[in-house]
Design a protein around this motif. Structure first.
Motif, PDB file in Angstrom:
ATOM      1  N   PHE B 358       0.826  -1.208   0.000  1.00 53.01           N
ATOM      2  CA  PHE B 358       0.000   0.000   0.000  1.00 53.01           C
ATOM      3  C   PHE B 358       0.861   1.259   0.000  1.00 53.01           C
ATOM      4  N   GLN B 359       2.048   1.195   0.620  1.00 51.80           N
ATOM      5  CA  GLN B 359       2.910   2.381   0.611  1.00 51.80           C
ATOM      6  C   GLN B 359       3.534   2.596  -0.756  1.00 51.80           C
ATOM      7  N   LEU B 366       0.858  10.745  -2.234  1.00 45.92           N
ATOM      8  CA  LEU B 366       0.763  11.102  -0.816  1.00 45.92           C
ATOM      9  C   LEU B 366       0.130  12.477  -0.617  1.00 45.92           C
ATOM     10  N   LEU B 375       0.460  11.921   7.295  1.00 50.11           N
ATOM     11  CA  LEU B 375      -0.057  10.718   6.659  1.00 50.11           C
ATOM     12  C   LEU B 375      -1.454  10.389   7.154  1.00 50.11           C
ATOM     13  N   ILE B 377      -3.302   6.946   7.016  1.00 48.66           N
ATOM     14  CA  ILE B 377      -3.121   5.556   6.588  1.00 48.66           C
ATOM     15  C   ILE B 377      -4.405   4.980   5.988  1.00 48.66           C
ATOM     16  N   GLU B 380      -4.676   5.852   2.471  1.00 51.08           N
ATOM     17  CA  GLU B 380      -3.698   5.118   1.655  1.00 51.08           C
ATOM     18  C   GLU B 380      -4.185   3.702   1.391  1.00 51.08           C
ATOM     19  N   LEU B 381      -4.702   3.049   2.439  1.00 51.40           N
ATOM     20  CA  LEU B 381      -5.186   1.675   2.273  1.00 51.40           C
ATOM     21  C   LEU B 381      -6.366   1.637   1.304  1.00 51.40           C
ATOM     22  N   ARG B 385      -6.359  -0.415  -2.049  1.00 53.44           N
ATOM     23  CA  ARG B 385      -7.382  -1.446  -2.256  1.00 53.44           C
ATOM     24  C   ARG B 385      -8.060  -1.261  -3.605  1.00 53.44           C
ATOM     25  N   SER B 388      -5.534  -2.224  -6.422  1.00 59.10           N
ATOM     26  CA  SER B 388      -5.127  -3.626  -6.457  1.00 59.10           C
ATOM     27  C   SER B 388      -6.306  -4.494  -6.866  1.00 59.10           C
ATOM     28  N   ALA B 397      -1.812  -9.682   1.837  1.00 61.93           N
ATOM     29  CA  ALA B 397      -2.313  -8.522   2.571  1.00 61.93           C
ATOM     30  C   ALA B 397      -1.676  -7.276   1.991  1.00 61.93           C
ATOM     31  N   LEU B 398      -2.326  -6.147   2.202  1.00 61.60           N
ATOM     32  CA  LEU B 398      -1.810  -4.904   1.621  1.00 61.60           C
ATOM     33  C   LEU B 398      -0.568  -4.395   2.359  1.00 61.60           C
ATOM     34  N   ASP B 399      -0.283  -4.914   3.558  1.00 62.20           N
ATOM     35  CA  ASP B 399       0.930  -4.468   4.253  1.00 62.20           C
ATOM     36  C   ASP B 399       2.087  -5.433   4.026  1.00 62.20           C
TER      37      ASP B 399
END
Lengths: 334, 508
Positions: B358-359, B366, B375, B377, B380-381, B385, B388, B397-399
């Protein structure tokens, strides 16, 4: 070809909960180590568990720890700044010089901080403007900055700082709580937010992991690196004010060898020396661990040489620990 | 061993029979055969991805074939290591010579087989003398004591040839040896090849340049999609026939190209010039269009694209986007204007390995996901999502660290990262190189979808089917210049290859 019905496969945000991640983190291990050393110290010396001696213990690491906050960001970005101790010397010399013209406490502090910023900007220009490797640049400026102090001072020292200036390095905000520790904790929060909660901090991590891909993602690498060196210069300037005020004098050999202790603190805090990972929380805990260890050994009258051996061994052990643990786990799995 | 072939039809000294090699998702070589004859040059021709490099790696002991036999003088041999290949007398000269920069010329020539004194130490005097006489016999103006790094690429090739002579190699593989040489140096290399032939060496010559092949080769073998499709004598064939054999497809891959009517001109490039890499590049790009850039490796396509993205500096020329000047000063500037670039070197330039998915996706966005520089978060997620899922990313997982994904999924992350910035122009440099078939199809489908939505797409590709299947228009570059421009209706594989290689005249 048969048509496969589209199934929405939601990808979860996280593999595991933030709590589980935190429990397995390096910072958690450091906290356990810190508690163990605290208990060992209190068992070994009856003088340890005294508010005033605990407060005294903080003075020998806060100045280094303040620089370690900015150093952590520089190292995460894949660079290093070895000139910080020499910036302290040059900033202190500048303050001593201004003292001869009767500068008052706020002016002295401002001069110390500004000289720090200027030195950092000089490093930053050489690294990001000319694209030179920071390890070479800062080894060069390490000699340069301290060399200027030696030329100005020779074997002399500046003395006679005003009493209200001494408060920066010796004063207490409330009861046993010193100005130095309050300033360190406040800066720790500022640096925590800067590294972990801002776009700038994210850019630092991206550059440290892959500078080329970061550049190809539209990050202004040179600007970020310049700011990072200004930050180490700024913190070195602040540390110079605190240290000069605490010692009450300026000698050209002031703070010599600190750069290695600061880098040690940062690495102990879990920052990868190769760049790309680390946290401010880890660095803060590591600063307390190093303070506790040196103070505890001091209470036991252990000479300074042995202390440095102990710190070195501790660094190697803490770095080797996760590697050894992983090897053991792998062996058991086979 | 005879020094020269006795009969008119010499027996092959090296032959490969039914050699196959597979990698996950790709069958690189499928039951191929190849024969090399002493004193003759065999040209190996084929498109990128036809299996030429895999074959070279098998012959030099770097890869092991899954099946099939390699025979030397009729006796089966195996080449488990690079050293085993050397022992069998097989040596290779690569495009970028693999020698040791810090060692002297003489040391490079005799590394691993230096003459020894009686007590086993290296006999330096003999080593220098032998190196010197070898170089003299070749007519090479190189002193044996020079450091290799001080030599030109052409002279490094000469050292590599001297090394081949010194180990008494019987089989010399030349993998695009002329790619970095000047005309004069190429001629000198051809003289050397003649020397090697006279000496009875069997030579495998790999090149994309047809004039060279016709100049030096006695025989040819054509690879296509990992299969050997033809072989024979050079004198019995023509350039046109070789090209036809190279590109004729056995299996047509179906490309999901949607028909679009390109809209108004969005990007105009006029006379873009770089001091060494490219010259006078001019083209228009229209809304909803996929513009393909075809050419040989080194034709200057990547450099041109990186100039549009603000990485390579130009010396002349203009770029306009929606009528406004848009010559990017740096990538950040290009992204701000809406020009984004998916690089060929995914691992080094595309994905920030070490940062989570995700980053990576939010990195250039950003400014939009954050609040006043802080930030956010959750934003960003959400962004990660969205893209993707749109790109059908396969991840746990996204992390997750982007480095743990497969090449195809990493590419989806890089593309997603740029789409999240809502660009006007997306430049894809070899977008499907080295990724599995499934991801390839997903990337193609997605490109087509984007163009249909009105995005302008530039696609640099060295794969003919991809260029022909996906582009509305194709620009062919050769030696830093535009060599031709073709509409979708006028696309013809042979014409493209001939234009890229610079073959004049001759109807297809």
């Amino acid at each position: 070809m048969t048509q496969i019905p589209h199934i929405s496969r939601a990808i979860p945000d996280r593999l595991e909960s933030p709590l589980a991640t935190a429990l397995k983190s390096w910072e958690m291990l450091l906290i356990v180590v810190a508690i163990a050393i605290f208990i060992a110290n209190s068992l070994a010396s009856p003088y340890f568990l005294n508010p005033w001696s605990l407060s005294d213990a903080t003075f020998n690491f806060t100045e280094k720890a303040i620089i370690a906050l900015a150093m952590a960001m520089v190292i995460i970005s894949g660079e290093i700044d070895l000139s910080v101790a020499s910036i302290i010397a040059l900033a202190s010399t500048a303050m001593g010089f201004a003292l001869q013209f009767g500068a008052d406490a706020p002016t002295l502090a401002a001069i110390g901080i500004l000289v720090g910023i200027a030195c950092g900007a000089f490093n930053g220009l050489l690294v990001s403007g000319l694209g030179l490797p920071s390890i070479v640049v800062t080894i060069g400026t390490m000699s340069l900055f301290r060399g200027i102090s030696y030329i100005v001072l020779g074997d002399q020292a500046f003395r006679g700082y005003p009493r209200d200036f001494a408060w920066f390095g010796q004063g207490y905000v409330w009861w046993v709580v010193s100005f130095e520790i309050v300033l360190f904790l406040a800066l720790a929060i500022v640096f925590y937010v800067l590294l972990h909660r801002t776009n700038f901090g994210r850019a630092v991590f991206a550059i440290g992991n892959n500078p080329l891909a970061a550049q190809f993602s539209g990050i202004r690498i040179r600007r970020v690196k310049f700011v990072l060196f200004v930050l180490t210069g700024l913190t070195a300037g602040i540390a110079s004010v605190l240290l000069t005020a605490r010692l009450g004098s300026t000698r050209p050999s002031i703070a010599s060898g600190w750069e290695l202790e600061i880098v040690t603190m940062v690495v102990l805090g879990g920052v990868s020396i190769l760049g790309g990972s680390g946290s401010i929380a880890g660095v803060v805990i590591a600063a307390f661990i190093m303070g506790l260890v040196t103070f505890g050994l001091g209470l036991l009258n252990v000479p300074g040489i042995v202390m440095s051996i102990f710190v070195g061994v501790m660094l190697i052990v803490v770095i080797a620990l996760p590697v050894v643990a992983r090897r053991l786990r792998e062996r058991r799995a086979v | 061993m005879p020094r020269a072939p006795d009969s008119a039809v010499p027996r092959p000294c090296l032959s490969l029979r039914d050699v196959s090699k597979s990698f996950p998702g790709v069958r690189a070589l499928n039951r191929i055969g190849l024969e090399l004859h002493p004193g003759q040059v065999t040209a190996l021709v084929g498109e990128n991805g036809a299996g030429k490099s895999t074959l070279v790696k098998i012959l030099t002991g770097i890869y092991q074939p899954d099946e099939g036999a390699i025979e030397l003088d009729g006796a089966p041999i195996s080449l488990p290591t690079a050293h085993a290949a050397l022992d069998q007398g097989i040596t290779a000269i690569h495009q970028e010579t693999v020698l040791f920069d810090e060692l002297s010329v003489a040391e490079n020539i005799f590394l691993g087989h230096a003459p020894r004194t009686r007590i086993g130490l290296i006999d330096w005097r003999r080593l220098r003398a032998e190196a010197s006489s070898l170089l003299q016999a070749m007519g090479a103006p190189i002193h044996p004591d020079m450091r290799l790094k001080d030599l030109s690429i052409a002279n490094k090739h000469l050292v590599a040839v001297a090394r081949a002579l010194s180990i008494e190699a019987r089989i010399v593989i030349m993998d695009e040896p002329t790619a970095a040489l000047s005309h004069k140096e190429i001629e000198e290399l051809f003289v050397l090849i003649d020397m090697l032939k006279q000496d009875g060496k069997a030579i495998l010559f790999i090149s994309h340049k047809f004039d060279e092949i016709f100049r030096v080769a006695d025989r040819y073998t054509v690879f296509r999609d990992g299969e050997m499709v033809a072989s024979g004598m050079m004198r019995d064939t023509s350039q046109a026939e070789l090209v036809r054999m190279m590109v004729g497809r056995s299996v047509e891959h179906v490309f999901p190209k949607q028909d679009v009517t390109p809209g108004e001109t969005v990007l105009t490039v006029k006379g873009l010039t770089h001091p060494t890499e490219f010259e006078d590049i001019s083209f228009d790009l229209r809304r909803g269009e996929i513009l393909g850039f075809y050419g040989l490796v080194g034709a200057g396509r990547t450099e041109t694209m990186q100039a549009l993205f603000g990485i390579t500096r130009t010396s002349a020329g203009t770029v306009t986007l929606d009528g406004k000047p848009a010559l990017a000063k740096n990538p950040a500037h290009a992204v701000d204007m809406g020009i984004v670039y998916v690089p060929e070197d995914r691992g080094r330039q595309g994905a920030v390995i070490g940062l989570p998915i995700f980053q990576n996706i939010s990195l250039p966005s950003l400014r939009n996901t954050s609040r006043a520089g802080f930030l956010h978060i959750a934003n960003e997620l959400a962004l990660a999502r969205k893209y993707s899922e749109r790109l059908d990313l396969r991840a746990a997982a996204l992390d997750q660290d982007v480095g743990t994904l497969s090449g195809g999924n990493q590419q989806k992350v890089v593309i997603g990262k740029w789409l999240a910035t809502r660009p006007r122009v997306i430049i894809l440099d070899e977008p499907t190189k080295g990724i599995d078939i499934g991801s390839k199809a997903a990337v193609h489908a997605f490109m087509s979808e984007l163009a249909a939505e009105g995005l302008c797409v530039i696609m640099v590709s060295s794969e003919l089917p991809e260029i022909m299947g996906m582009s509305d228009r194709v620009i062919v570059m050769r030696e830093g210049r535009i060599a031709g421009e073709f509409d979708r209706s006028g696309l013809n594989a042979e014409t493209l290859v001939r234009t890229a290689a610079g073959i004049e005249g001759e109807a297809a």
